[in-house]
Design a protein around this motif. Structure first.
Motif, short mmCIF file in Angstrom:
data_model
loop_
_atom_site.label_atom_id
_atom_site.label_comp_id
_atom_site.label_asym_id
_atom_site.label_seq_id
_atom_site.Cartn_x
_atom_site.Cartn_y
_atom_site.Cartn_z
N GLY A 74 0.79 -1.24 0.00
CA GLY A 74 0.00 0.00 0.00
C GLY A 74 0.81 1.27 0.00
N ARG A 75 2.14 1.16 -0.03
CA ARG A 75 3.00 2.36 -0.05
C ARG A 75 4.20 2.09 -0.95
NH1 ARG A 75 4.59 3.97 5.74
NH2 ARG A 75 5.91 5.39 4.61
N VAL A 76 4.06 2.46 -2.22
CA VAL A 76 5.12 2.25 -3.20
C VAL A 76 5.03 3.33 -4.28
CG1 VAL A 76 3.71 0.63 -4.55
CG2 VAL A 76 6.20 0.55 -4.75
N ILE A 77 6.17 3.75 -4.78
CA ILE A 77 6.20 4.67 -5.92
C ILE A 77 7.32 4.25 -6.85
CG2 ILE A 77 7.62 6.38 -4.70
CD1 ILE A 77 6.08 8.53 -6.38
N SER A 78 7.02 4.28 -8.13
CA SER A 78 7.99 3.96 -9.17
C SER A 78 8.10 5.15 -10.10
CB SER A 78 7.56 2.72 -9.94
OG SER A 78 8.50 2.41 -10.95
N ASP A 110 7.83 19.41 -7.37
CA ASP A 110 7.32 19.49 -6.00
C ASP A 110 6.27 18.42 -5.72
OD1 ASP A 110 9.01 21.61 -5.46
OD2 ASP A 110 7.47 23.14 -5.79
N ASP A 111 5.35 18.20 -6.68
CA ASP A 111 4.30 17.20 -6.45
C ASP A 111 4.86 15.79 -6.37
OD1 ASP A 111 4.86 17.37 -9.22
OD2 ASP A 111 2.87 16.69 -9.77
N LEU A 112 5.84 15.50 -7.20
CA LEU A 112 6.48 14.17 -7.15
C LEU A 112 7.28 14.00 -5.86
CD1 LEU A 112 7.05 11.45 -8.37
CD2 LEU A 112 8.74 12.53 -9.88
N LEU A 113 7.97 15.04 -5.44
CA LEU A 113 8.72 14.98 -4.18
C LEU A 113 7.78 14.73 -3.00
CD1 LEU A 113 11.34 15.19 -2.61
CD2 LEU A 113 11.06 17.68 -2.62
N GLU A 114 6.61 15.35 -3.02
CA GLU A 114 5.63 15.10 -1.95
C GLU A 114 5.20 13.64 -1.92
OE1 GLU A 114 2.31 17.81 -1.91
OE2 GLU A 114 3.63 19.53 -2.27
N LEU A 115 4.99 13.04 -3.09
CA LEU A 115 4.61 11.63 -3.14
C LEU A 115 5.73 10.73 -2.62
CD1 LEU A 115 2.75 11.20 -6.56
CD2 LEU A 115 1.83 10.80 -4.27
N ILE A 116 6.95 11.00 -3.04
CA ILE A 116 8.09 10.21 -2.56
C ILE A 116 8.20 10.31 -1.04
CG2 ILE A 116 10.61 9.99 -2.58
CD1 ILE A 116 10.48 10.97 -5.55
N ALA A 117 8.05 11.52 -0.53
CA ALA A 117 8.12 11.72 0.92
C ALA A 117 6.98 11.00 1.64
CB ALA A 117 8.10 13.21 1.24
N GLU A 118 5.80 11.00 1.03
CA GLU A 118 4.66 10.32 1.65
C GLU A 118 4.89 8.81 1.69
OE1 GLU A 118 -0.21 10.25 1.39
OE2 GLU A 118 0.92 11.55 0.03
N VAL A 119 5.44 8.25 0.62
CA VAL A 119 5.70 6.81 0.58
C VAL A 119 6.78 6.43 1.58
CG1 VAL A 119 6.69 4.96 -0.84
CG2 VAL A 119 4.89 6.41 -1.77
N THR A 120 7.86 7.21 1.63
CA THR A 120 8.98 6.86 2.49
C THR A 120 8.75 7.25 3.94
OG1 THR A 120 10.15 8.94 2.01
CG2 THR A 120 10.66 7.05 0.60
N GLY A 121 7.78 8.13 4.18
CA GLY A 121 7.52 8.58 5.54
C GLY A 121 8.49 9.64 6.02
N ILE A 122 9.23 10.22 5.09
CA ILE A 122 10.20 11.26 5.44
C ILE A 122 9.76 12.57 4.81
CG2 ILE A 122 12.59 12.03 5.15
CD1 ILE A 122 13.37 9.07 5.10
N LYS A 123 9.66 13.59 5.62
CA LYS A 123 9.30 14.90 5.09
C LYS A 123 10.54 15.58 4.53
CE LYS A 123 5.21 15.85 7.69
NZ LYS A 123 4.21 15.69 6.69
#
Length: 129
Positions: A74-78, A110-123
């Motif tokens: 449930g938490r992945v980005i490619s 910025d939008d892609l960075l937000e998704l990566i941060a959301e998946v990894t749990g790191i702001k």
């Protein structure tokens, strides 16, 4: 030094390029990964802020380099980095399916960075409390 520089991602990108720089690298019909794609992938990685965890790197049959952050089903980005600075991405975040395309620059948006941060749990920096 950027977030990935000390994590061997650039070495992994070079290794992926070496292994996949000839047509048919997959034993079938895969297109080769070009130096342009390698440069675009390196520019993307360099544009990530410190604190973003390293991604798994790979190649795709269309000649793109992929970066993937996987935490769970449930938490992945490619992210797929192609010639000409085109970036395609697909993510699953808490049941939401998100996909998109960025063109013109291999840098992270910025939008892609937000998704990566959301998946990894790191702001990303600047969003820390």
């Amino acid at each position: 030094m950027h977030g990935f520089a000390d994590k061997d991602v650039f070495r992994q990108l070079e290794e992926t390029f070496r292994e996949c720089s000839s047509d048919g690298w997959d034993g079938i019909n895969a297109k080769r990964v070009s130096e342009e794609v390698l440069r675009n992938a390196a520019a993307f990685v360099e544009s990530l802020p410190p604190g973003i965890e390293p991604a798994d790197t790979g190649a795709e049959p269309d000649g793109a380099i992929s970066l993937e952050w996987y935490r769970s089903v449930g938490r992945v980005i490619s992210v797929s980095i192609n010639p000409g600075g085109e970036i395609f991405y697909a993510a699953i975040v808490n049941g939401r399916r998100i996909h998109g395309r960025n063109s013109g620059s291999p840098a992270v948006s910025d939008d892609l960075l937000e998704l990566i941060a959301e998946v990894t749990g790191i702001k990303p920096p600047g969003e820390q409390p």
